[in-house]
Design a protein around this motif. Structure first.
Motif, PDB file in Angstrom:
ATOM      1  N   MET A   1       0.802  -1.223   0.000  1.00 49.15           N
ATOM      2  CA  MET A   1       0.000   0.000   0.000  1.00 49.15           C
ATOM      3  C   MET A   1       0.835   1.274   0.000  1.00 49.15           C
ATOM      4  SD  MET A   1      -2.971  -1.226  -0.317  1.00 49.15           S
ATOM      5  CE  MET A   1      -3.941   0.277  -0.175  1.00 49.15           C
ATOM      6  N   SER A   2       2.117   1.182  -0.273  1.00 52.63           N
ATOM      7  CA  SER A   2       2.945   2.394  -0.267  1.00 52.63           C
ATOM      8  C   SER A   2       2.508   3.368  -1.355  1.00 52.63           C
ATOM      9  CB  SER A   2       4.417   2.035  -0.424  1.00 52.63           C
ATOM     10  OG  SER A   2       4.647   1.332  -1.638  1.00 52.63           O
ATOM     11  N   TRP A   3       2.039   2.869  -2.487  1.00 49.06           N
ATOM     12  CA  TRP A   3       1.533   3.741  -3.551  1.00 49.06           C
ATOM     13  C   TRP A   3       0.351   4.575  -3.046  1.00 49.06           C
ATOM     14  CZ3 TRP A   3      -3.463   3.736  -5.312  1.00 49.06           C
ATOM     15  CH2 TRP A   3      -4.253   2.663  -4.884  1.00 49.06           C
ATOM     16  N   PHE A   4      -0.528   3.945  -2.262  1.00 43.23           N
ATOM     17  CA  PHE A   4      -1.720   4.622  -1.744  1.00 43.23           C
ATOM     18  C   PHE A   4      -1.344   5.628  -0.664  1.00 43.23           C
ATOM     19  CE2 PHE A   4      -5.402   4.611   1.244  1.00 43.23           C
ATOM     20  CZ  PHE A   4      -6.344   5.184   0.404  1.00 43.23           C
ATOM     21  N   ALA A   5      -0.393   5.257   0.189  1.00 47.12           N
ATOM     22  CA  ALA A   5       0.019   6.146   1.278  1.00 47.12           C
ATOM     23  C   ALA A   5       0.624   7.448   0.762  1.00 47.12           C
ATOM     24  CB  ALA A   5       1.011   5.428   2.182  1.00 47.12           C
ATOM     25  N   ALA A   6       1.107   7.434  -0.482  1.00 49.11           N
ATOM     26  CA  ALA A   6       1.716   8.644  -1.056  1.00 49.11           C
ATOM     27  C   ALA A   6       0.692   9.589  -1.662  1.00 49.11           C
ATOM     28  CB  ALA A   6       2.738   8.244  -2.116  1.00 49.11           C
ATOM     29  N   THR A   7      -0.570   9.183  -1.751  1.00 47.82           N
ATOM     30  CA  THR A   7      -1.569  10.000  -2.450  1.00 47.82           C
ATOM     31  C   THR A   7      -2.138  11.095  -1.556  1.00 47.82           C
ATOM     32  OG1 THR A   7      -3.432   8.560  -1.846  1.00 47.82           O
ATOM     33  CG2 THR A   7      -2.239   8.036  -3.887  1.00 47.82           C
ATOM     34  N   ALA A   8      -2.640  12.141  -2.211  1.00 42.51           N
ATOM     35  CA  ALA A   8      -3.325  13.211  -1.481  1.00 42.51           C
ATOM     36  C   ALA A   8      -4.580  12.684  -0.803  1.00 42.51           C
ATOM     37  CB  ALA A   8      -3.668  14.340  -2.444  1.00 42.51           C
ATOM     38  N   THR A   9      -5.240  11.699  -1.412  1.00 45.86           N
ATOM     39  CA  THR A   9      -6.439  11.113  -0.812  1.00 45.86           C
ATOM     40  C   THR A   9      -6.125  10.491   0.536  1.00 45.86           C
ATOM     41  OG1 THR A   9      -7.544  10.718  -2.930  1.00 45.86           O
ATOM     42  CG2 THR A   9      -8.183   9.298  -1.085  1.00 45.86           C
ATOM     43  N   PHE A  10      -5.068   9.700   0.607  1.00 45.09           N
ATOM     44  CA  PHE A  10      -4.703   9.075   1.871  1.00 45.09           C
ATOM     45  C   PHE A  10      -4.298  10.123   2.892  1.00 45.09           C
ATOM     46  CE2 PHE A  10      -1.497   7.432   4.800  1.00 45.09           C
ATOM     47  CZ  PHE A  10      -2.194   6.378   5.383  1.00 45.09           C
ATOM     48  N   ARG A  11      -3.497  11.092   2.479  1.00 43.63           N
ATOM     49  CA  ARG A  11      -3.036  12.114   3.419  1.00 43.63           C
ATOM     50  C   ARG A  11      -4.215  12.922   3.968  1.00 43.63           C
ATOM     51  NH1 ARG A  11       2.121  12.909   4.169  1.00 43.63           N
ATOM     52  NH2 ARG A  11       1.812  15.102   4.754  1.00 43.63           N
TER      53      ARG A  11
ATOM     54  N   SER B   1       4.506   5.674 -10.591  1.00 44.45           N
ATOM     55  CA  SER B   1       4.973   5.137  -9.310  1.00 44.45           C
ATOM     56  C   SER B   1       5.478   3.706  -9.424  1.00 44.45           C
ATOM     57  CB  SER B   1       3.845   5.188  -8.273  1.00 44.45           C
ATOM     58  OG  SER B   1       2.814   4.282  -8.613  1.00 44.45           O
ATOM     59  N   GLY B   2       5.177   3.051 -10.549  1.00 43.42           N
ATOM     60  CA  GLY B   2       5.610   1.665 -10.747  1.00 43.42           C
ATOM     61  C   GLY B   2       4.508   0.642 -10.628  1.00 43.42           C
ATOM     62  N   VAL B   3       3.344   1.042 -10.118  1.00 43.55           N
ATOM     63  CA  VAL B   3       2.224   0.109 -10.026  1.00 43.55           C
ATOM     64  C   VAL B   3       1.431   0.133 -11.328  1.00 43.55           C
ATOM     65  CG1 VAL B   3       2.110   0.464  -7.540  1.00 43.55           C
ATOM     66  CG2 VAL B   3       0.525   1.713  -9.033  1.00 43.55           C
TER      67      VAL B   3
END
Length: 215
Positions: free
Chosen positions: A36-46, A204-206
């Motif tokens: 989930m590192s890709w998700f943790a980097a998003t503005a949505t998660f933040r 991001s690589g995903v």
């Protein structure tokens, strides 16, 4: 009829949606935060964490589709917490604290039902021992006319796919090899025949895969 949707469901290159040895300290097992590192980097998660900033590109576009139109979530017990078997800690109210991010009814699938939990922000956890079709009926009754999100974990998503109850599936393929854990695709041979499938690679690589039911 409302749609049944899966969003932001990450798997490794070898198809694992979670690692082995899940525990209170390691919700994703030995995969830790890599899925989930890709998700943790998003503005949505933040924003969900009350923090500014974050990526606003392709990954965030997919991430923020998680919420609109959803009125209820179905999750497996292993997403709710690490405990197995009969409940021994009734004080456990999930990984998310007193104000979980769902803000809707949540149906938790378990062979050991317990009293409904009412949390801050409009989230309620209802514990149900039911197969997928019956659980879906419970969810739709809790939020009529809205879409239903299948939130995970792996076994729950796989069981709803096997029962042919998913209308929209968003899978994120993360470029790691886990080797062990729970695999999403086992027992789902020919799944692709039911869906129109689109792929989109992210910087991001995903790789984002979306499956939309045909017809």
């Amino acid at each position: 009829m409302s749609k049944v949707r899966v969003h932001n469901f990450a798997v490794s290159l070898d198809g694992y949606g979670t690692g082995a040895e899940q525990s209170l300290e390691r919700p994703f097992g030995h995969a830790d935060g890599r899925l989930m590192s890709w998700f943790a980097a998003t503005a949505t998660f933040r924003a969900m964490q009350g923090a500014p900033g974050g990526d606003t590109g392709l990954d965030d576009e997919y991430a923020r589709a998680w919420g609109p139109g959803i009125g209820v979530e179905i999750m497996g017990r292993n997403k709710f917490g690490p405990e197995r078997g009969p409940w021994t800690d009734d004080d456990w109210k999930g990984w998310w604290g007193e104000d979980p991010p769902f803000h809707t009814p949540v149906v938790v699938l378990t062979h050991h039902p317990r009293e409904t939990l009412t949390m801050a922000g409009g989230t309620t956890f209802q514990f149900v021992d039911a197969p997928p079709a019956e659980a879906l009926a419970v969810a739709r009754a809790a939020a009529p006319g809205t879409d239903v999100r299948i939130g995970g974990g792996v076994e729950t998503v796989r069981s709803f796919l096997a029962a042919d109850l998913i209308d929209h599936l968003h899978v994120v393929v993360v470029p790691i090899v886990l080797g062990r854990g729970e695999r999403l695709w086992d027992g789902l041979e020919g799944l692709e025949d039911r869906f129109d499938i689109r792929t989109e690679a992210s910087p991001s690589g995903v790789v984002h895969l979306t499956f939309d039911r045909r017809g």
